[in-house]
Design a protein around this motif. Structure first.
Motif, mmCIF file in Angstrom:
data_model
loop_
_atom_site.group_PDB
_atom_site.id
_atom_site.type_symbol
_atom_site.label_atom_id
_atom_site.label_comp_id
_atom_site.label_asym_id
_atom_site.label_seq_id
_atom_site.Cartn_x
_atom_site.Cartn_y
_atom_site.Cartn_z
ATOM 1 N N LEU A 73 0.816 -1.215 0.000
ATOM 2 C CA LEU A 73 0.000 0.000 0.000
ATOM 3 C C LEU A 73 0.852 1.269 0.000
ATOM 4 O O LEU A 73 0.548 2.235 -0.700
ATOM 5 N N VAL A 74 1.921 1.269 0.778
ATOM 6 C CA VAL A 74 2.803 2.447 0.815
ATOM 7 C C VAL A 74 3.482 2.644 -0.531
ATOM 8 O O VAL A 74 3.605 3.773 -1.022
ATOM 9 N N SER A 75 3.903 1.555 -1.172
ATOM 10 C CA SER A 75 4.553 1.701 -2.479
ATOM 11 C C SER A 75 3.566 2.221 -3.518
ATOM 12 O O SER A 75 3.938 3.029 -4.380
ATOM 13 N N MET A 76 2.308 1.782 -3.453
ATOM 14 C CA MET A 76 1.310 2.313 -4.384
ATOM 15 C C MET A 76 1.066 3.803 -4.133
ATOM 16 O O MET A 76 0.946 4.594 -5.079
ATOM 17 N N LEU A 77 1.025 4.212 -2.873
ATOM 18 C CA LEU A 77 0.852 5.623 -2.546
ATOM 19 C C LEU A 77 2.032 6.448 -3.045
ATOM 20 O O LEU A 77 1.855 7.542 -3.601
ATOM 21 N N LEU A 78 3.238 5.924 -2.879
ATOM 22 C CA LEU A 78 4.421 6.627 -3.371
ATOM 23 C C LEU A 78 4.409 6.731 -4.890
ATOM 24 O O LEU A 78 4.791 7.759 -5.449
ATOM 25 N N VAL A 80 1.795 6.916 -6.828
ATOM 26 C CA VAL A 80 0.829 7.953 -7.188
ATOM 27 C C VAL A 80 1.398 9.337 -6.896
ATOM 28 O O VAL A 80 1.253 10.270 -7.704
ATOM 29 N N ALA A 81 2.079 9.499 -5.768
ATOM 30 C CA ALA A 81 2.647 10.802 -5.412
ATOM 31 C C ALA A 81 3.743 11.212 -6.392
ATOM 32 O O ALA A 81 3.805 12.372 -6.827
#
Length: 105
Positions: A73-78, A80-81
């Motif tokens: 989840l954190v890698s997906m958020l990164l 997108v950012a």
């Protein structure tokens, strides 16, 4: 005009065919008494027994699953950012190029 033909239902003539299945009489069989069935004794212990090693394995497995899901989840958020930031930078560069072209004319 075209009108549908309604089939005529002929009245029965009096010749009746016998039924395909003949009714049979129900004959009761004499009942016999069976010996009473003794239920198996149930144990007071739980069906699933967890040893201390199994409890530690479950805790470790659960922790690993939480960490893996969190990392995904954190890698997906990164991702997108980073994509949003790069699109913003591209927009600024294109706007700057358009403004400098407009000033030169």
């Amino acid at each position: 005009m075209i009108r549908p033909k309604i089939p005529a239902m002929p009245q029965p003539t009096g010749l009746v065919t016998p039924p395909a299945v003949k009714p049979t009489a129900v004959i009761e069989q004499p009942t016999t008494t069976a010996a009473p069935v003794v239920p198996a004794p149930t144990s007071a212990r739980a069906t699933v027994q967890l040893t201390p090693g199994a409890v530690l394995a479950l805790i470790g497995g659960g922790t690993a699953v939480v960490l893996v899901v969190g990392a995904v989840l954190v890698s997906m958020l990164l991702a997108v950012a980073i994509t949003g930031a790069s699109v913003a930078v591209c927009a600024l560069v294109i706007r700057s190029l358009i403004n400098t072209e407009a000033k030169r004319r």
